[in-house]
Design an enzyme around this catalytic site. Structure first.
Site, PDB file in Angstrom:
ATOM      1  N   ASN A 119       0.834  -1.198   0.000  1.00  0.00           N
ATOM      2  CA  ASN A 119       0.000   0.000   0.000  1.00  0.00           C
ATOM      3  C   ASN A 119       0.877   1.260   0.000  1.00  0.00           C
ATOM      4  O   ASN A 119       2.026   1.209  -0.405  1.00  0.00           O
ATOM      5  CB  ASN A 119      -1.006  -0.028   1.157  1.00  0.00           C
ATOM      6  CG  ASN A 119      -2.368   0.509   0.735  1.00  0.00           C
ATOM      7  OD1 ASN A 119      -2.492   1.642   0.278  1.00  0.00           O
ATOM      8  ND2 ASN A 119      -3.390  -0.321   0.866  1.00  0.00           N
ATOM      9  N   ARG A 120       0.332   2.380   0.481  1.00  0.00           N
ATOM     10  CA  ARG A 120       0.972   3.681   0.279  1.00  0.00           C
ATOM     11  C   ARG A 120       1.681   4.209   1.524  1.00  0.00           C
ATOM     12  O   ARG A 120       1.220   3.993   2.642  1.00  0.00           O
ATOM     13  CB  ARG A 120      -0.075   4.702  -0.180  1.00  0.00           C
ATOM     14  CG  ARG A 120      -0.612   4.422  -1.571  1.00  0.00           C
ATOM     15  CD  ARG A 120      -1.804   5.316  -1.906  1.00  0.00           C
ATOM     16  NE  ARG A 120      -2.200   5.139  -3.297  1.00  0.00           N
ATOM     17  CZ  ARG A 120      -2.981   4.152  -3.741  1.00  0.00           C
ATOM     18  NH1 ARG A 120      -3.448   3.246  -2.894  1.00  0.00           N
ATOM     19  NH2 ARG A 120      -3.293   4.073  -5.017  1.00  0.00           N
ATOM     20  N   HIS A 139       3.413   0.029  -2.694  1.00  0.00           N
ATOM     21  CA  HIS A 139       3.755  -1.406  -2.749  1.00  0.00           C
ATOM     22  C   HIS A 139       5.260  -1.657  -2.748  1.00  0.00           C
ATOM     23  O   HIS A 139       5.764  -2.531  -3.457  1.00  0.00           O
ATOM     24  CB  HIS A 139       3.117  -2.049  -3.969  1.00  0.00           C
ATOM     25  CG  HIS A 139       1.617  -2.167  -3.876  1.00  0.00           C
ATOM     26  ND1 HIS A 139       0.940  -2.230  -2.680  1.00  0.00           N
ATOM     27  CD2 HIS A 139       0.660  -2.228  -4.856  1.00  0.00           C
ATOM     28  CE1 HIS A 139      -0.362  -2.333  -2.918  1.00  0.00           C
ATOM     29  NE2 HIS A 139      -0.557  -2.330  -4.212  1.00  0.00           N
ATOM     30  N   HIS A 184      -1.624  -9.967  -3.579  1.00  0.00           N
ATOM     31  CA  HIS A 184      -2.458  -9.113  -4.424  1.00  0.00           C
ATOM     32  C   HIS A 184      -3.232  -9.934  -5.467  1.00  0.00           C
ATOM     33  O   HIS A 184      -3.282  -9.566  -6.638  1.00  0.00           O
ATOM     34  CB  HIS A 184      -1.584  -8.067  -5.113  1.00  0.00           C
ATOM     35  CG  HIS A 184      -2.275  -6.765  -5.401  1.00  0.00           C
ATOM     36  ND1 HIS A 184      -3.370  -6.676  -6.226  1.00  0.00           N
ATOM     37  CD2 HIS A 184      -2.027  -5.513  -4.960  1.00  0.00           C
ATOM     38  CE1 HIS A 184      -3.752  -5.414  -6.305  1.00  0.00           C
ATOM     39  NE2 HIS A 184      -2.960  -4.690  -5.528  1.00  0.00           N
ATOM     40  N   ALA A 185      -3.836 -11.036  -5.040  1.00  0.00           N
ATOM     41  CA  ALA A 185      -4.635 -11.840  -5.967  1.00  0.00           C
ATOM     42  C   ALA A 185      -5.912 -11.103  -6.351  1.00  0.00           C
ATOM     43  O   ALA A 185      -6.545 -10.451  -5.520  1.00  0.00           O
ATOM     44  CB  ALA A 185      -4.984 -13.182  -5.332  1.00  0.00           C
ATOM     45  N   TYR A 186      -6.276 -11.224  -7.622  1.00  0.00           N
ATOM     46  CA  TYR A 186      -7.524 -10.675  -8.158  1.00  0.00           C
ATOM     47  C   TYR A 186      -8.510 -11.836  -8.297  1.00  0.00           C
ATOM     48  O   TYR A 186      -8.365 -12.685  -9.173  1.00  0.00           O
ATOM     49  CB  TYR A 186      -7.289 -10.041  -9.526  1.00  0.00           C
ATOM     50  CG  TYR A 186      -6.611  -8.690  -9.523  1.00  0.00           C
ATOM     51  CD1 TYR A 186      -7.286  -7.560  -9.985  1.00  0.00           C
ATOM     52  CD2 TYR A 186      -5.301  -8.527  -9.074  1.00  0.00           C
ATOM     53  CE1 TYR A 186      -6.675  -6.311 -10.005  1.00  0.00           C
ATOM     54  CE2 TYR A 186      -4.683  -7.284  -9.091  1.00  0.00           C
ATOM     55  CZ  TYR A 186      -5.380  -6.181  -9.559  1.00  0.00           C
ATOM     56  OH  TYR A 186      -4.763  -4.951  -9.572  1.00  0.00           O
ATOM     57  N   ASP A 191     -11.715   1.056  -2.983  1.00  0.00           N
ATOM     58  CA  ASP A 191     -10.263   0.944  -2.812  1.00  0.00           C
ATOM     59  C   ASP A 191      -9.978   1.483  -1.423  1.00  0.00           C
ATOM     60  O   ASP A 191      -9.503   2.601  -1.252  1.00  0.00           O
ATOM     61  CB  ASP A 191      -9.513   1.719  -3.888  1.00  0.00           C
ATOM     62  CG  ASP A 191      -8.022   1.374  -3.925  1.00  0.00           C
ATOM     63  OD1 ASP A 191      -7.591   0.542  -3.100  1.00  0.00           O
ATOM     64  OD2 ASP A 191      -7.300   1.932  -4.769  1.00  0.00           O
ATOM     65  N   GLN A 197      -7.572  -4.550   2.628  1.00  0.00           N
ATOM     66  CA  GLN A 197      -7.875  -3.624   1.548  1.00  0.00           C
ATOM     67  C   GLN A 197      -8.849  -4.285   0.585  1.00  0.00           C
ATOM     68  O   GLN A 197      -8.560  -5.355   0.034  1.00  0.00           O
ATOM     69  CB  GLN A 197      -6.602  -3.223   0.801  1.00  0.00           C
ATOM     70  CG  GLN A 197      -6.793  -2.117  -0.228  1.00  0.00           C
ATOM     71  CD  GLN A 197      -6.703  -0.725   0.376  1.00  0.00           C
ATOM     72  OE1 GLN A 197      -6.338  -0.579   1.550  1.00  0.00           O
ATOM     73  NE2 GLN A 197      -7.009   0.298  -0.398  1.00  0.00           N
ATOM     74  N   GLU A 256      -6.944  -7.822   0.332  1.00  0.00           N
ATOM     75  CA  GLU A 256      -5.535  -7.843   0.724  1.00  0.00           C
ATOM     76  C   GLU A 256      -5.411  -7.603   2.222  1.00  0.00           C
ATOM     77  O   GLU A 256      -5.504  -6.460   2.680  1.00  0.00           O
ATOM     78  CB  GLU A 256      -4.762  -6.775  -0.039  1.00  0.00           C
ATOM     79  CG  GLU A 256      -4.906  -6.851  -1.550  1.00  0.00           C
ATOM     80  CD  GLU A 256      -4.627  -5.512  -2.199  1.00  0.00           C
ATOM     81  OE1 GLU A 256      -3.504  -4.988  -2.036  1.00  0.00           O
ATOM     82  OE2 GLU A 256      -5.550  -4.963  -2.859  1.00  0.00           O
TER      83      GLU A 256
END
Length: 361
Positions: free
Chosen positions: A93-94, A118, A195-197, A263, A300, A327
């Site tokens: 993340n940020r 990331h 980070h799986a979609y 998000d 997330q 996440e």
């Protein structure tokens, strides 16, 4: 030897020159499959970015489908700007302004614009991991990957030993993922995330999915997607997903960085570092469901808002809302918010992130 035979049959080789290497030293990137005894549940992993390439599970009629987005070829993962299935770090993340103060010293990181995202331009999702152990079959097939992150990598302090294990275990359709990291010589932040979609339908968009997040609070963000420091109640907001909610009915009512869609980081109910149920995702059409358990304070929820015209597996084109990311993580920008759960690991200390993905149909 069984392991050698499995490697020979399962490993797909791709030689890559290490970035910045003047002597063209080369390492090997491979794809490794784990399969249950019945043969109807399997995953594929690559040591490029410790990436989860595929998860194949049945639906309510026994039809198999891959329920994570990705690519057909290893080279596509190496070349991609997306983070399909990767492990992101050293800090997921940020981080605001790409900097923070640790023990009185200002740490400056590599930035993407005004933030570090990331782990920086070459985070853990952009490196080759070492395969330490690989058992492709049996009662609990698993693979363990290792990466040594060096002092100063992307600006982060200290050497860090990192291990990621993927294992089919515990139940007939359960995937366990464990991430461990040990700080060797300096205090450093650590926050790893997978980070799986996820698309439980196996194709199309995810707007027909039901999503539930077991969180009574979330961390609001500013226009730059940086947390304000507040941990706010979800009650009375469109972010309240404590009951199963049709994604398509809610997604237009939330906005992230000017784009409709989720998000956002949720503060998971319960003790921040106790292993507990975090979220549930279900596709009514196929009957597939995913229940996520983890031991991190946050999760997330990202609904692929910025995904657009990406050519993926089997020639499919992935578009906006094509998947859901869940996440589990520390809170974003925790290094700059003392009221957030700490993500600092001291020398000799260990970070552990446990996840369990329970599939049903």
């Amino acid at each position: 030897m069984a392991r050698a035979a499995a490697l020979a049959s399962s490993l797909v080789l791709l030689c890559l020159a290490l970035a910045g290497s003047t002597d063209a030293a080369r390492k090997t990137v491979g794809a490794y499959r784990l399969r249950n005894k019945k043969g109807d549940f399997s995953i594929k992993v690559t040591n490029w970015g410790a990436t989860l390439m595929s998860v194949i599970v049945p639906d309510s009629k026994g039809n198999l489908a891959d329920v994570v987005l990705g690519y057909d070829k290893l080279a596509q993962y190496v070349d991609a700007s997306s983070a399909f299935g990767t492990v992101v770090g050293r800090v997921a993340n940020r981080i605001a302004n790409g900097s923070f103060v640790l023990d009185g010293k200002t740490i400056r990181l590599n930035k993407d614009g005004t933030t570090t995202l990331h782990g920086g331009h070459r985070g853990f999702n952009r490196v080759i991991w070492t395969v330490k152990e690989y058992v492709p079959g049996g009662d609990s097939p698993y693979i363990t990957l290792y990466y040594r992150s060096f002092d100063g990598e992307q600006g982060f302090p200290g050497d860090l030993d990192v291990y990621v294990t993927y294992q089919l275990c515990c139940g007939p359709y359960e995937l366990r993922a464990v991430m461990n990291a040990t700080a060797l010589d300096k205090a450093t932040p650590v926050n790893l995330a997978n980070h799986a979609y996820w698309n439980l339908a196996g194709s199309g968009d995810a707007l027909g999915h039901l999503v539930q997040v077991l969180a009574s609070r979330y961390t609001p963000v500013d226009a730059a997607m940086i947390p304000t420091g507040e941990v706010a109640p979800v009650t009375g907001t469109p972010y309240d997903l404590r009951a199963p909610t049709l994604l398509g009915s809610r997604i237009k009512h939330v906005s992230a960085a000017g784009m409709a869609g989720f998000d956002v980081n949720y503060a998971v109910d319960g003790d921040g570092f106790r292993f507990r149920r975090v979220a549930r995702l279900r596709d009514p059409a196929s009957g597939r469901a995913l229940e996520l358990w983890a031991n991190q304070p946050g999760v997330q929820l990202y609904t692929s808002n910025w995904l657009s015209n990406v050519e993926g597996k089997g020639g499919r084109v992935y578009g906006q809302y094509g998947a859901v990311c869940l996440e589990t993580q520390a809170f974003p920008d925790a290094v700059n918010h003392p009221n957030f759960p700490s993500e600092i690991v001291r020398p000799g200390g260990t970070y552990q992130h446990d996840m369990l993905f329970k599939f049903s149909f």
